[in-house]
Design an enzyme around this catalytic site. Structure first.
Site, PDB file in Angstrom:
ATOM      1  N   CYS A  95      -9.238  24.684  61.650  1.00  0.00           N
ATOM      2  CA  CYS A  95      -9.057  25.299  62.894  1.00  0.00           C
ATOM      3  C   CYS A  95      -9.038  26.684  63.294  1.00  0.00           C
ATOM      4  CB  CYS A  95      -8.413  24.123  63.238  1.00  0.00           C
ATOM      5  SG  CYS A  95      -8.717  24.604  65.851  1.00  0.00           S
TER       6      CYS A  95
ATOM      7  N   CYS B 178     -12.611   7.163  70.155  1.00  0.00           N
ATOM      8  CA  CYS B 178     -13.144   7.956  69.533  1.00  0.00           C
ATOM      9  C   CYS B 178     -12.214   8.374  68.398  1.00  0.00           C
ATOM     10  CB  CYS B 178     -14.650   9.228  69.968  1.00  0.00           C
ATOM     11  SG  CYS B 178     -15.379   9.927  68.640  1.00  0.00           S
TER      12      CYS B 178
ATOM     13  N   CYS C  70      -3.484  22.618  61.751  1.00  0.00           N
ATOM     14  CA  CYS C  70      -4.471  22.349  61.338  1.00  0.00           C
ATOM     15  C   CYS C  70      -5.738  23.496  59.821  1.00  0.00           C
ATOM     16  CB  CYS C  70      -5.520  21.805  62.339  1.00  0.00           C
ATOM     17  SG  CYS C  70      -4.527  20.498  63.674  1.00  0.00           S
TER      18      CYS C  70
ATOM     19  N   CYS D 150     -15.471  12.257  78.367  1.00  0.00           N
ATOM     20  CA  CYS D 150     -14.803  11.999  77.072  1.00  0.00           C
ATOM     21  C   CYS D 150     -13.912  12.712  76.771  1.00  0.00           C
ATOM     22  CB  CYS D 150     -16.012  11.386  75.323  1.00  0.00           C
ATOM     23  SG  CYS D 150     -14.609  12.032  73.957  1.00  0.00           S
TER      24      CYS D 150
ATOM     25  N   ARG E 254     -21.046   9.066  64.310  1.00  0.00           N
ATOM     26  CA  ARG E 254     -21.805  10.098  64.757  1.00  0.00           C
ATOM     27  C   ARG E 254     -21.600  11.217  64.178  1.00  0.00           C
ATOM     28  NH1 ARG E 254     -18.455  10.520  69.421  1.00  0.00           N
ATOM     29  NH2 ARG E 254     -20.289   9.914  70.563  1.00  0.00           N
TER      30      ARG E 254
ATOM     31  N   CYS F 188     -17.867  15.773  75.810  1.00  0.00           N
ATOM     32  CA  CYS F 188     -16.764  15.940  75.350  1.00  0.00           C
ATOM     33  C   CYS F 188     -15.809  17.101  75.671  1.00  0.00           C
ATOM     34  CB  CYS F 188     -16.857  15.253  74.051  1.00  0.00           C
ATOM     35  SG  CYS F 188     -15.709  15.718  72.943  1.00  0.00           S
TER      36      CYS F 188
ATOM     37  N   CYS G 250      -3.880  27.500  70.174  1.00  0.00           N
ATOM     38  CA  CYS G 250      -3.178  26.275  69.699  1.00  0.00           C
ATOM     39  C   CYS G 250      -2.030  25.718  69.023  1.00  0.00           C
ATOM     40  CB  CYS G 250      -3.830  25.248  68.636  1.00  0.00           C
ATOM     41  SG  CYS G 250      -3.542  23.896  68.812  1.00  0.00           S
TER      42      CYS G 250
END
Ligand code: SAM
Ligand code: DTB
Ligand code: SF4
Length: 367
Positions: A61, A190, A58, A130, A262, A98, A54
């Site tokens: 991550c 979400c 972040c 999701c 969650r 998800c 990616c």
């Protein structure tokens, strides 16, 4: 009695967070029972449909290309692979899949078309679908809705101030814009965040101020404990005490009464007793399966034993909102031309919030 409020201040939220621990859990448990069945816990399964590489930065991550986490990178999965994994998830009690992609944003083209096919396929298995694919335009959100998407996950991650310390390649405003684009459709929202990244408790409260100012409130809010992964800038971050997790779950439950909270990443570091406290404090959902996206998660059998011990039962799919009715490719093309179909049957914007408001009204009348 709890009201749905959109103007919580940081001070009010901090006051809730800092209550004596057992008072906080008791108050959260009471609110939980006003809006939810405390025995039901929704089980979601994560599927990393495109892993690693990616371009974002972040700091938490392992999938960011610029860091050097030891993960297996993978191109976009096939629809068949996704179907097989979804069926496995269904047979182990999961009601939602998800799908996560390590993308900055969705790009129109064959890969997005393939994701739309995945959404249609999982929807046809009578499971909630999701996606978490990064930033979305309004048009892309609408196309996902037309394919039968049930929820879109896009986290605020922290307070606006702390967000800047952990991500520089896209802004807080971008996140809100994507959430706004999802809200224009019948897809549920979400959005939550991560604790244990070195933020202050004020930042945790700040994130809840932001989430609770969204109207309607997000239908679900994942609370992740940072999984500190070697090779990322947060590799040396110490695990947070379980008490912080319980406090965060409880505070979220009180601030967002109708939302499903969650209990997300970080459960492998938590004892079963600690998780039990989180359920008591209002957690109504978990990610099950031995893997999150790239990091480990408790074994399904362990989770099922915990459910048995605590008397919890997996929630049925669509218990909180009607199954979306996907359009055929022809209908999708026609809809794209017209964009008039948002009130089609199965439309469920705000269904839980409306129900919660009704419950509130009734309670007030009887006071
Ligand atoms: N690329 C998309 C995006 O960022 O919107 C979707 C996938 S991303 C991995 C989804 C969420 O996972 C992030 O927003 C973050 O809250 C959470 N996450 C990622 N790495 C994590 C970690 N190491 N510990 C806890 N949560 C994490
Ligand atoms: C969310 O808030 N947590 C999930 C889901 N949304 C996509 C992801 C957790 C990822 C944990 C790190 C990993 O496994 O890569
Ligand atoms: Fe990319 Fe999402 Fe990871 Fe950020 S959280 S680096 S956007 S995969």
């Amino acid at each position: 009695m709890s009201e749905i409020k959109y103007n919580w201040t940081r001070e009010e939220i901090l006051e809730i967070y800092h209550q004596p621990f057992l008072e906080l859990v008791y108050q959260a448990a009471k609110v939980h029972r006003e809006f939810h069945n405390p025995r039901e816990v929704q089980i979601s399964t994560l599927l990393s449909i495109k892993t690693g590489g990616c371009p974002e930065d972040c700091a938490y991550c392992p999938q960011a290309a610029r860091y050097h986490a030891d993960i297996e990178k993978n191109d976009l999965m096939s629809v068949e692979q996704v179907k097989a994994q979804a069926l496995r998830a269904k047979s182990s009690g999961s009601s939602r899949v998800c799908m996560g992609a390590a993308w900055r944003n969705v790009e129109d083209g064959p890969e997005f078309d393939q994701v739309l096919d995945m959404v249609r396929t999982i929807n046809s298995l009578d499971m909630e679908v999701c996606c978490t694919l990064g930033m979305l335009t309004e048009n892309q959100a609408q196309r996902l809705a037309e394919a039968g998407l049930y929820a879109y996950n896009h986290n605020l991650d922290s307070s606006e101030e702390y967000y800047k310390e952990i991500i520089s390649t896209r802004g807080w405003e971008d996140r809100l814009e994507t959430l706004g684009n999802v809200r224009k459709t019948n897809v549920t929202v979400c959005s939550g965040g991560i604790i244990g990244m070195g933020e202050k408790i004020e930042d945790r409260a700040g994130m809840l101020v932001a989430l609770s100012s969204l109207s309607p409130h997000p239908e679900s809010v994942p609370i992740n404990a940072l999984v500190s992964v070697e090779g990322t800038p947060m590799e040396e971050q110490e695990a947070i005490p379980i008490w912080d997790m319980v406090r965060m779950v409880a505070t979220t439950r009180i601030v967002l009464p109708s939302t499903t909270v969650r209990l997300s990443a970080g459960r492998t570091e938590m004892s079963q007793e600690g998780q039990a406290f989180c359920f008591m404090a209002g957690a109504g959902s978990i990610f099950a399966g031995d893997k999150l996206l790239t990091t480990p998660n408790p074994d399904v059998n362990e989770d099922m034993n915990l459910f048995k011990t605590l008397g919890l039962i997996p929630m049925k799919p669509f218990a909180k909102g009607a199954k979306p009715t996907p359009l055929t490719p022809e209908e999708m093309t026609a809809a794209a031309k017209e964009r008039k179909h948002w009130s089609r049957p199965g439309h469920r914007i705000d269904k839980n919030v409306e129900a919660a408001k009704e419950a509130n009204k009734k309670r007030k009348k009887t006071r």
